[in-house]
Design an enzyme around this catalytic site. Sequence first.
Site, short mmCIF file in Angstrom:
data_model
loop_
_atom_site.label_atom_id
_atom_site.label_comp_id
_atom_site.label_asym_id
_atom_site.label_seq_id
_atom_site.Cartn_x
_atom_site.Cartn_y
_atom_site.Cartn_z
CG ASP A 274 -1.26 0.33 7.94
OD1 ASP A 274 -2.05 1.25 8.20
OD2 ASP A 274 -0.04 0.52 7.73
CE LYS B 195 0.79 1.48 4.41
NZ LYS B 195 1.34 2.80 4.79
#
Length: 285
Positions: A136, A10
């Site tokens: 996350d 990401k």
Amino acid sequence: MEIIEKAPAKINLGLDVLYKREDGYHELEMIMASIDLADRLTFRPLKEEKIIIETNSGFLPTDRKNNIFQAIEVMKKNYPFEGGVHVELQKNIPVAAGLGGGSSDAAATFRGINKLFQLNAEMEDLMRLSIPIGTDIPFCLQGSTALVTGLGEVVTPLSKPLPQCWVVLVKPNISVSTPRVFSKINVDDLPHPNISLLKEAIEQDDYQKMTKHLGNSLEAYTASKYPVVKTIQERMIQFGADAAVMSGSGPTVVALCEKHSRALHIANSLKGFCREVYVVRTLKQ
């Protein structure tokens, strides 16, 4: 039987630290996007009640300190299944780089164990169970492009994914501790990017507007401790990047380019400066 899962990295296009909460953690507002740099995990059942992790990376622990190991334990506790698990991890995402590699591996593990043992766990439950391991992980379970708030556990997919572009990642030869960064920052001293305008630009599919509103509250602090971060960012812009921003707590710097030729030029120009340089695409799904 085996299950193969990809674990995409990401990037943070926007990261704002809003305030320090009463529990000592920081309230965040972020725009995250998935890219096509990914680890590859292969899951196989074992008759024995054990967890075995094998990886091509010499930097990673393969015991309970590993997010993959922890994710399997959580699934075993909440969805009891017989036997153990063998995991083969092909590590492609740089470690401790601000790219969510460990979180994405854990997310892939939640998905993989769910499929391997046909546990039929709902996505909402997997997201809830993942939070104690890493904030996350909920985003990595869903992927694509999203507004991420709270500690990172509230994930709201954007109505449109990130406009298709080329992403250049440059990681200097240092590692940054996210907990340490958050323990040292003073929210009142931080810059605050406009996450609302960044979100609006993405949903309008307005690439030029999007590049104007990239920002990271943590960038100035990390760059003050590791000046190489600022140097990389400046060189990316010098070599033609449309925009450049640090991802997460660093140290990886992300450059966006509409043109592939420009992305390759930036990457080639920085390969002599840093060993870990990647040219990748954003993911639509």
